[in-house]
Design a protein around this motif. Structure first.
Motif, PDB file in Angstrom:
ATOM      1  N   HIS A   1       0.831  -1.198   0.000  1.00 25.55           N
ATOM      2  CA  HIS A   1       0.000   0.000   0.000  1.00 25.55           C
ATOM      3  C   HIS A   1       0.872   1.256   0.000  1.00 25.55           C
ATOM      4  O   HIS A   1       0.574   2.239  -0.676  1.00 25.55           O
ATOM      5  N   GLU A   2       1.959   1.188   0.708  1.00 28.88           N
ATOM      6  CA  GLU A   2       2.905   2.302   0.784  1.00 28.88           C
ATOM      7  C   GLU A   2       3.434   2.661  -0.608  1.00 28.88           C
ATOM      8  O   GLU A   2       3.479   3.838  -0.985  1.00 28.88           O
ATOM      9  N   LYS A   3       3.796   1.641  -1.397  1.00 27.09           N
ATOM     10  CA  LYS A   3       4.285   1.895  -2.755  1.00 27.09           C
ATOM     11  C   LYS A   3       3.176   2.393  -3.660  1.00 27.09           C
ATOM     12  O   LYS A   3       3.391   3.259  -4.508  1.00 27.09           O
ATOM     13  N   LEU A   4       1.992   1.851  -3.472  1.00 32.43           N
ATOM     14  CA  LEU A   4       0.859   2.248  -4.304  1.00 32.43           C
ATOM     15  C   LEU A   4       0.537   3.732  -4.126  1.00 32.43           C
ATOM     16  O   LEU A   4       0.190   4.431  -5.075  1.00 32.43           O
ATOM     17  N   LEU A   5       0.678   4.217  -2.906  1.00 35.82           N
ATOM     18  CA  LEU A   5       0.396   5.619  -2.613  1.00 35.82           C
ATOM     19  C   LEU A   5       1.325   6.586  -3.345  1.00 35.82           C
ATOM     20  O   LEU A   5       0.984   7.749  -3.543  1.00 35.82           O
ATOM     21  N   GLU A   6       2.486   6.103  -3.765  1.00 36.42           N
ATOM     22  CA  GLU A   6       3.460   6.975  -4.423  1.00 36.42           C
ATOM     23  C   GLU A   6       2.954   7.497  -5.771  1.00 36.42           C
ATOM     24  O   GLU A   6       3.261   8.623  -6.166  1.00 36.42           O
ATOM     25  N   LYS A   7       2.171   6.682  -6.490  1.00 31.98           N
ATOM     26  CA  LYS A   7       1.762   7.064  -7.845  1.00 31.98           C
ATOM     27  C   LYS A   7       0.256   6.984  -8.077  1.00 31.98           C
ATOM     28  O   LYS A   7      -0.214   7.221  -9.189  1.00 31.98           O
ATOM     29  N   HIS A   8      -0.505   6.634  -7.045  1.00 33.56           N
ATOM     30  CA  HIS A   8      -1.949   6.477  -7.200  1.00 33.56           C
ATOM     31  C   HIS A   8      -2.693   7.284  -6.145  1.00 33.56           C
ATOM     32  O   HIS A   8      -2.151   7.601  -5.089  1.00 33.56           O
ATOM     33  N   SER A   9      -3.936   7.600  -6.451  1.00 32.06           N
ATOM     34  CA  SER A   9      -4.798   8.286  -5.492  1.00 32.06           C
ATOM     35  C   SER A   9      -6.221   7.784  -5.662  1.00 32.06           C
ATOM     36  O   SER A   9      -6.538   7.103  -6.640  1.00 32.06           O
ATOM     37  N   VAL A  10      -7.073   8.134  -4.702  1.00 37.38           N
ATOM     38  CA  VAL A  10      -8.478   7.756  -4.795  1.00 37.38           C
ATOM     39  C   VAL A  10      -9.246   8.886  -5.464  1.00 37.38           C
ATOM     40  O   VAL A  10      -9.204  10.036  -5.022  1.00 37.38           O
ATOM     41  N   GLU A  11      -9.927   8.548  -6.548  1.00 36.41           N
ATOM     42  CA  GLU A  11     -10.761   9.518  -7.257  1.00 36.41           C
ATOM     43  C   GLU A  11     -12.193   9.395  -6.740  1.00 36.41           C
ATOM     44  O   GLU A  11     -12.730   8.285  -6.627  1.00 36.41           O
ATOM     45  N   ILE A  12     -12.797  10.511  -6.416  1.00 33.81           N
ATOM     46  CA  ILE A  12     -14.143  10.544  -5.846  1.00 33.81           C
ATOM     47  C   ILE A  12     -15.100  11.117  -6.881  1.00 33.81           C
ATOM     48  O   ILE A  12     -14.892  12.220  -7.385  1.00 33.81           O
ATOM     49  N   LYS A  13     -16.143  10.357  -7.208  1.00 32.57           N
ATOM     50  CA  LYS A  13     -17.130  10.812  -8.198  1.00 32.57           C
ATOM     51  C   LYS A  13     -18.511  10.828  -7.545  1.00 32.57           C
ATOM     52  O   LYS A  13     -18.935   9.835  -6.966  1.00 32.57           O
ATOM     53  N   LYS A  14     -19.215  11.930  -7.683  1.00 32.87           N
ATOM     54  CA  LYS A  14     -20.568  12.026  -7.150  1.00 32.87           C
ATOM     55  C   LYS A  14     -21.558  11.407  -8.141  1.00 32.87           C
ATOM     56  O   LYS A  14     -21.576  11.761  -9.314  1.00 32.87           O
ATOM     57  N   ILE A  15     -22.383  10.491  -7.649  1.00 31.07           N
ATOM     58  CA  ILE A  15     -23.448   9.902  -8.461  1.00 31.07           C
ATOM     59  C   ILE A  15     -24.769  10.599  -8.155  1.00 31.07           C
ATOM     60  O   ILE A  15     -25.513  10.974  -9.049  1.00 31.07           O
ATOM     61  N   ASN A  16     -25.064  10.756  -6.873  1.00 28.72           N
ATOM     62  CA  ASN A  16     -26.180  11.603  -6.438  1.00 28.72           C
ATOM     63  C   ASN A  16     -25.872  12.106  -5.038  1.00 28.72           C
ATOM     64  O   ASN A  16     -24.771  11.865  -4.527  1.00 28.72           O
ATOM     65  N   ASP A  17     -26.802  12.776  -4.387  1.00 33.41           N
ATOM     66  CA  ASP A  17     -26.514  13.389  -3.086  1.00 33.41           C
ATOM     67  C   ASP A  17     -26.176  12.370  -2.002  1.00 33.41           C
ATOM     68  O   ASP A  17     -25.554  12.714  -1.001  1.00 33.41           O
ATOM     69  N   ASN A  18     -26.578  11.115  -2.192  1.00 31.80           N
ATOM     70  CA  ASN A  18     -26.354  10.088  -1.178  1.00 31.80           C
ATOM     71  C   ASN A  18     -25.467   8.945  -1.660  1.00 31.80           C
ATOM     72  O   ASN A  18     -25.341   7.932  -0.978  1.00 31.80           O
ATOM     73  N   LEU A  19     -24.841   9.117  -2.825  1.00 33.37           N
ATOM     74  CA  LEU A  19     -24.035   8.034  -3.378  1.00 33.37           C
ATOM     75  C   LEU A  19     -22.817   8.582  -4.120  1.00 33.37           C
ATOM     76  O   LEU A  19     -22.953   9.415  -5.018  1.00 33.37           O
ATOM     77  N   TYR A  20     -21.649   8.088  -3.721  1.00 35.65           N
ATOM     78  CA  TYR A  20     -20.386   8.486  -4.350  1.00 35.65           C
ATOM     79  C   TYR A  20     -19.609   7.238  -4.748  1.00 35.65           C
ATOM     80  O   TYR A  20     -19.688   6.200  -4.083  1.00 35.65           O
ATOM     81  N   GLU A  21     -18.850   7.362  -5.817  1.00 34.07           N
ATOM     82  CA  GLU A  21     -18.011   6.269  -6.294  1.00 34.07           C
ATOM     83  C   GLU A  21     -16.552   6.575  -5.982  1.00 34.07           C
ATOM     84  O   GLU A  21     -16.075   7.695  -6.193  1.00 34.07           O
ATOM     85  N   PHE A  22     -15.827   5.570  -5.479  1.00 35.40           N
ATOM     86  CA  PHE A  22     -14.385   5.679  -5.238  1.00 35.40           C
ATOM     87  C   PHE A  22     -13.664   4.712  -6.170  1.00 35.40           C
ATOM     88  O   PHE A  22     -13.994   3.521  -6.220  1.00 35.40           O
ATOM     89  N   VAL A  23     -12.682   5.208  -6.916  1.00 36.55           N
ATOM     90  CA  VAL A  23     -11.857   4.348  -7.766  1.00 36.55           C
ATOM     91  C   VAL A  23     -10.391   4.736  -7.579  1.00 36.55           C
ATOM     92  O   VAL A  23     -10.070   5.858  -7.175  1.00 36.55           O
ATOM     93  N   VAL A  24      -9.506   3.789  -7.885  1.00 37.05           N
ATOM     94  CA  VAL A  24      -8.071   4.051  -7.828  1.00 37.05           C
ATOM     95  C   VAL A  24      -7.642   4.646  -9.163  1.00 37.05           C
ATOM     96  O   VAL A  24      -7.944   4.103 -10.228  1.00 37.05           O
ATOM     97  N   ASN A  25      -6.932   5.771  -9.111  1.00 38.16           N
ATOM     98  CA  ASN A  25      -6.481   6.475 -10.296  1.00 38.16           C
ATOM     99  C   ASN A  25      -4.965   6.700 -10.233  1.00 38.16           C
ATOM    100  O   ASN A  25      -4.497   7.271  -9.255  1.00 38.16           O
ATOM    101  N   PRO A  26      -4.188   6.277 -11.260  1.00 40.13           N
ATOM    102  CA  PRO A  26      -4.620   5.479 -12.405  1.00 40.13           C
ATOM    103  C   PRO A  26      -5.034   4.073 -11.988  1.00 40.13           C
ATOM    104  O   PRO A  26      -4.740   3.639 -10.877  1.00 40.13           O
ATOM    105  N   ARG A  27      -5.714   3.387 -12.872  1.00 41.39           N
ATOM    106  CA  ARG A  27      -6.262   2.061 -12.584  1.00 41.39           C
ATOM    107  C   ARG A  27      -5.193   1.126 -12.029  1.00 41.39           C
ATOM    108  O   ARG A  27      -4.051   1.122 -12.493  1.00 41.39           O
ATOM    109  N   PHE A  28      -5.607   0.327 -11.056  1.00 39.49           N
ATOM    110  CA  PHE A  28      -4.722  -0.675 -10.457  1.00 39.49           C
ATOM    111  C   PHE A  28      -5.485  -1.986 -10.317  1.00 39.49           C
ATOM    112  O   PHE A  28      -6.692  -1.998 -10.117  1.00 39.49           O
TER     113      PHE A  28
END
Length: 199
Positions: A47-74
């Protein structure tokens, strides 16, 4: 986040984090026919190495639902869905990255009451997530054999249905794995909403 957990080895193919006691070079989830070991062979990161080049992208779907993905894809490109509800927020499925940005975002929305997971391809670093937010992880008992690093946070539920709160329910409907489940949120849309993983 626990610094020791940051250094635990993580499968680069499926994103599952293994405990220190795991000393061989196999990932049981990738060895299973529903996943695959790369032709180049099993490989690991942290996880430590992954943090060096990746981050969590947060996308709003609606007021009560958000999507989290790893960016860039892993790994296999998992996504997690963050459900905001009156009596406690839920993370549906889990991703193999937890950074300060998503931690602060979740705290700003009232924290995390529980993590519920559809099937083993989303276990990833669930222990780290649960310990960071001091919450439970709900997994169907039929998938217990695939849990390699759940810690004390995992609670196994039984049967076809499990009631949570605010009319939210988990349903074990099988599919990809015997314990494969979906989550029902009746109030999220006019006809109700199902979050289904890849069932």
């Amino acid at each position: 986040m626990n610094g020791n957990d940051n250094k635990l080895k993580m499968c680069t193919e499926c994103g599952t984090q293994y405990p220190e006691s795991h000393t061989d070079n196999t990932c049981i989830i990738c060895e299973d026919e529903r996943q695959a070991v790369p032709q180049s062979g099993q490989s690991w990161t942290s996880h430590e190495k992954l943090l060096e080049k990746h981050s969590v992208e947060i996308k709003k779907i609606n007021d009560n639902l958000y999507e989290f993905v790893v960016n860039p894809r892993f790994s296999i490109g998992q996504r997690a869905l963050f459900v905001i509800s009156e009596d406690g927020n839920i993370l549906w499925d889990c991703i193999p990255l937890l950074d300060e940005g998503v931690i602060e975002f979740i705290k700003s929305k009232g924290g995390l009451k529980t993590i519920a997971i559809s099937h083993p391809h989303y276990y990833s670093i669930m222990k780290m997530w649960a310990e960071t937010f001091t919450c439970k992880i709900y997994i169907h008992e039929k998938d217990k054999e695939w849990v390699v690093n759940g810690g004390n946070s995992v609670e196994y539920w039984k049967g076809d249905h499990m009631k949570l709160w605010n009319q939210i329910r988990l349903h074990n409907i099988g599919g990809h794995f015997d314990g494969s489940s979906v989550i029902e949120i009746p109030w999220m849309s006019e006809k109700g909403t199902l979050l289904i993983g890849d069932t």
